[in-house]
Write a protein that holds these residues in place. Sequence first.
Motif, PDB file in Angstrom:
ATOM      1  N   UNK A  55       3.922  16.431   0.983  1.00  0.00           N
ATOM      2  CA  UNK A  55       3.346  17.060   2.183  1.00  0.00           C
ATOM      3  C   UNK A  55       2.981  15.968   3.185  1.00  0.00           C
ATOM      4  N   UNK A  56       2.972  16.326   4.432  1.00  0.00           N
ATOM      5  CA  UNK A  56       2.606  15.382   5.504  1.00  0.00           C
ATOM      6  C   UNK A  56       3.456  14.117   5.458  1.00  0.00           C
ATOM      7  N   UNK A  57       4.750  14.306   5.523  1.00  0.00           N
ATOM      8  CA  UNK A  57       5.681  13.175   5.459  1.00  0.00           C
ATOM      9  C   UNK A  57       5.478  12.190   6.617  1.00  0.00           C
ATOM     10  N   UNK A  58       5.001  12.681   7.751  1.00  0.00           N
ATOM     11  CA  UNK A  58       4.862  11.817   8.924  1.00  0.00           C
ATOM     12  C   UNK A  58       3.570  10.994   8.906  1.00  0.00           C
ATOM     13  N   UNK A  59       2.684  11.314   7.990  1.00  0.00           N
ATOM     14  CA  UNK A  59       1.423  10.591   7.890  1.00  0.00           C
ATOM     15  C   UNK A  59       1.639   9.294   7.101  1.00  0.00           C
ATOM     16  N   UNK A  60       1.362   8.192   7.754  1.00  0.00           N
ATOM     17  CA  UNK A  60       1.584   6.894   7.126  1.00  0.00           C
ATOM     18  C   UNK A  60       0.343   6.024   7.230  1.00  0.00           C
ATOM     19  N   UNK A  61       0.292   5.032   6.358  1.00  0.00           N
ATOM     20  CA  UNK A  61      -0.829   4.108   6.331  1.00  0.00           C
ATOM     21  C   UNK A  61      -0.276   2.690   6.440  1.00  0.00           C
ATOM     22  N   UNK A  62      -0.963   1.817   7.198  1.00  0.00           N
ATOM     23  CA  UNK A  62      -0.474   0.454   7.356  1.00  0.00           C
ATOM     24  C   UNK A  62      -1.460  -0.550   6.775  1.00  0.00           C
ATOM     25  N   UNK A  63      -0.903  -1.552   6.107  1.00  0.00           N
ATOM     26  CA  UNK A  63      -1.679  -2.649   5.537  1.00  0.00           C
ATOM     27  C   UNK A  63      -1.081  -3.950   6.043  1.00  0.00           C
ATOM     28  N   UNK A  64      -1.900  -4.991   6.123  1.00  0.00           N
ATOM     29  CA  UNK A  64      -1.390  -6.286   6.544  1.00  0.00           C
ATOM     30  C   UNK A  64      -1.995  -7.392   5.706  1.00  0.00           C
TER      31      UNK A  64
END
Length: 103
Positions: A55-64
């Motif tokens: 679900x919510x394929x467009x929801x992404x999280x970014x790490x650096x």
Amino acid sequence: MEKIRVKVFSYDYRLLEESVKTIMAQLSHKGIVITGPIILPTKRKLYTVLRSPHADKKSREQFETKIHKRMIEIKNPTKEVMNILRDISLPAGIDITVKDLSQ
């Protein structure tokens, strides 16, 4: 002229600065000619991850991650310099590379 180039790497810049000060103090205490510390560019890596696989394929999280670097050049090194660099105790998370630039 002989030179040794010491590069110090870490993810934590505060720990890196503290370690470089320790190295500089140990070397300058013995009267060794030092150039630096020279601040090198920080390497930055970005990672993008899906928050949910279904679900919510467009929801992404970014790490650096950031890798901070400093460089010290030692002119006319002796065996004593190498012994000092080898015997310095540094905290976990600090990586050192030593490169000989003699020609």
